[in-house]
Design a protein around this motif. Sequence first.
Motif, PDB file in Angstrom:
ATOM      1  N   ARG A   1       0.827  -1.208   0.000  1.00  0.00           N
ATOM      2  CA  ARG A   1       0.000   0.000   0.000  1.00  0.00           C
ATOM      3  C   ARG A   1       0.860   1.256   0.000  1.00  0.00           C
ATOM      4  O   ARG A   1       0.603   2.203  -0.729  1.00  0.00           O
ATOM      5  CB  ARG A   1      -0.924  -0.038   1.222  1.00  0.00           C
ATOM      6  CG  ARG A   1      -1.970   1.027   1.243  1.00  0.00           C
ATOM      7  CD  ARG A   1      -2.915   0.920   0.044  1.00  0.00           C
ATOM      8  NE  ARG A   1      -3.476  -0.418  -0.067  1.00  0.00           N
ATOM      9  CZ  ARG A   1      -3.349  -1.178  -1.151  1.00  0.00           C
ATOM     10  NH1 ARG A   1      -2.663  -0.749  -2.221  1.00  0.00           N
ATOM     11  NH2 ARG A   1      -3.880  -2.369  -1.196  1.00  0.00           N
TER      12      ARG A   1
ATOM     13  N   GLU B   1       2.578   1.839  -3.431  1.00  0.00           N
ATOM     14  CA  GLU B   1       1.659   2.299  -4.480  1.00  0.00           C
ATOM     15  C   GLU B   1       1.223   3.745  -4.270  1.00  0.00           C
ATOM     16  O   GLU B   1       1.014   4.488  -5.232  1.00  0.00           O
ATOM     17  CB  GLU B   1       0.440   1.370  -4.553  1.00  0.00           C
ATOM     18  CG  GLU B   1       0.801  -0.012  -5.096  1.00  0.00           C
ATOM     19  CD  GLU B   1      -0.409  -0.876  -5.385  1.00  0.00           C
ATOM     20  OE1 GLU B   1      -1.513  -0.566  -4.874  1.00  0.00           O
ATOM     21  OE2 GLU B   1      -0.266  -1.865  -6.136  1.00  0.00           O
TER      22      GLU B   1
ATOM     23  N   ASN C   1      -1.457   3.762  -7.234  1.00  0.00           N
ATOM     24  CA  ASN C   1      -2.803   3.586  -6.685  1.00  0.00           C
ATOM     25  C   ASN C   1      -2.940   4.482  -5.466  1.00  0.00           C
ATOM     26  O   ASN C   1      -2.357   4.199  -4.417  1.00  0.00           O
ATOM     27  CB  ASN C   1      -3.044   2.119  -6.304  1.00  0.00           C
ATOM     28  CG  ASN C   1      -4.480   1.866  -5.850  1.00  0.00           C
ATOM     29  OD1 ASN C   1      -5.229   2.780  -5.530  1.00  0.00           O
ATOM     30  ND2 ASN C   1      -4.870   0.599  -5.834  1.00  0.00           N
TER      31      ASN C   1
ATOM     32  N   LYS D   1      -6.778   3.382  -2.609  1.00  0.00           N
ATOM     33  CA  LYS D   1      -6.687   2.607  -1.381  1.00  0.00           C
ATOM     34  C   LYS D   1      -5.721   3.297  -0.419  1.00  0.00           C
ATOM     35  O   LYS D   1      -4.618   3.670  -0.793  1.00  0.00           O
ATOM     36  CB  LYS D   1      -6.227   1.180  -1.684  1.00  0.00           C
ATOM     37  CG  LYS D   1      -7.253   0.354  -2.436  1.00  0.00           C
ATOM     38  CD  LYS D   1      -6.813  -1.087  -2.574  1.00  0.00           C
ATOM     39  CE  LYS D   1      -7.892  -1.938  -3.215  1.00  0.00           C
ATOM     40  NZ  LYS D   1      -7.494  -3.361  -3.308  1.00  0.00           N
TER      41      LYS D   1
END
Length: 254
Positions: free
Chosen positions: A153, A156, A162, A165
């Motif tokens: 997480r 990213e 990303n 999230k």
Amino acid sequence: MKLGIRIRAGLNTIEPKSQSPMSDLINDIINELSASSVSSIITPINKIVIVDNQGNERDTIDISSSDWTIDYINHKMSIEKTFVAQSSYYAYKIRLKSDTKIYFEYTLSEVKEVYAGDEIKVTVEISVSFTITGGSGFTGNISRGNDTDIEKRLLEILTGVNTVKRMTFMNLEIYSGTSKLTSLSLNKSVSNNTVTLSASWNPTSDQTFDDLHFRGFYDPETGEYDITIEINFDTDQTAIGGSYNNFTLNITVS
């Protein structure tokens, strides 16, 4: 638990020594982990800046998510960019910024003389590690579960691959095998560079469990959680019925 972030960088060749992140990044991670609701506090790195030996920012290289390479197995992100020096100076540091925030500042092992018009390659490698070392509310040995994705997480978000999230934890789920026994809201607190996630469970009868999932936001459309830390036990644990069983997880960011 420890969430460690380290950087290696260099001009024309990467240097062997790793260095720690700046307080801007540590504070953003801590604030996002401990936020009361899902929050976008950590932001992507979008600039590499060469700093001279007087502390002045000289050459700036704009970067985007497509410039990064992510190694999901070894939890690393890396980038190579070539720039043409706009003036002559002595390069001393490589700074990684998210707009005005300084997330990393890598000090070169020696000052490098740069001449106007030089074509120079800057290389950066950032590694993320998460170590499970203990907690409270359980006994015996613990290990990392397969659902743990905190390194992914962070990589990213920092690369911008990303940013939907997030890293905010919301609930603790307690499992026996594949059966979810309960889901508890997390209380969060911060001391220095450590985030404490805690919850209390008062079952009506004794309950045996073997797995804890500290979870982020759940998206019912995708069936996915934003973030998970899964803790497995080598022996079954027992939550005592009719009393409060407290669970605590400390995450130190460095």
